[in-house]
Design a protein around this motif. Sequence first.
Motif, PDB file in Angstrom:
ATOM      1  N   LYS A 102       1.460   7.894  -2.426  1.00 43.10           N
ATOM      2  CA  LYS A 102       2.220   6.812  -1.856  1.00 43.10           C
ATOM      3  C   LYS A 102       2.360   7.015  -0.471  1.00 43.10           C
ATOM      4  CE  LYS A 102       5.655   6.502  -4.585  1.00 43.10           C
ATOM      5  NZ  LYS A 102       6.862   5.990  -5.403  1.00 43.10           N
ATOM      6  N   GLU A 117      -0.288   1.178   2.193  1.00 45.82           N
ATOM      7  CA  GLU A 117      -0.865  -0.415   2.139  1.00 45.82           C
ATOM      8  C   GLU A 117      -1.221  -0.682   0.660  1.00 45.82           C
ATOM      9  OE1 GLU A 117      -4.373   2.389   3.485  1.00 45.82           O
ATOM     10  OE2 GLU A 117      -2.183   2.246   3.729  1.00 45.82           O
ATOM     11  N   TYR A 118      -1.523   0.118  -0.290  1.00 48.84           N
ATOM     12  CA  TYR A 118      -2.197  -0.176  -1.771  1.00 48.84           C
ATOM     13  C   TYR A 118      -0.945   0.025  -2.521  1.00 48.84           C
ATOM     14  CZ  TYR A 118      -6.401   0.330   0.572  1.00 48.84           C
ATOM     15  OH  TYR A 118      -7.435   0.237   1.706  1.00 48.84           O
ATOM     16  N   ALA A 122       2.562  -1.262  -3.962  1.00 46.76           N
ATOM     17  CA  ALA A 122       3.679  -2.131  -3.860  1.00 46.76           C
ATOM     18  C   ALA A 122       4.697  -1.636  -4.908  1.00 46.76           C
ATOM     19  CB  ALA A 122       3.197  -3.613  -4.211  1.00 46.76           C
ATOM     20  N   GLU A 123       6.080  -1.622  -4.401  1.00 46.39           N
ATOM     21  CA  GLU A 123       7.353  -1.220  -5.309  1.00 46.39           C
ATOM     22  C   GLU A 123       8.145  -2.210  -5.482  1.00 46.39           C
ATOM     23  OE1 GLU A 123       8.728   2.760  -5.423  1.00 46.39           O
ATOM     24  OE2 GLU A 123       6.953   3.485  -4.301  1.00 46.39           O
TER      25      GLU A 123
END
Length: 122
Positions: free
Chosen positions: A113, A118-119, A121-122
Amino acid sequence: MKFKDEYHQTLFWVIMQKMTHDDSYHKAIAYLIALDDVCRNHIEEIYDFKKRCIMPDCLKKSLQTGTSMKTTRLAFNLFTGHLNWCPDYMKAECTPENIFRSEYALYYWESIKLRYPEYIAE
């Protein structure tokens, strides 16, 4: 960001300061080096702060344990983005299947992470 303990968190920031680069490559490797006791104790044999590069020969040294080898391999993978640093005979050991069979799997995910925010999403 999840840390194993307070020392992991403190050492991460110390390493980041010493690296002088605040990018995702350096964050991922600093996080992983700070995570593992063997890596912590042999930082200078894993990463060259002056040349700003990894030191793959550390994987041949007796200092490494099974867990520190996995941690170092993942750190190198995330730092370089490829396996050119890895000799052919060792490439099978650098797969997610082999690396993530570890008590540190949760923290390994945290390093991914950090490397690829950028990839994620939380």
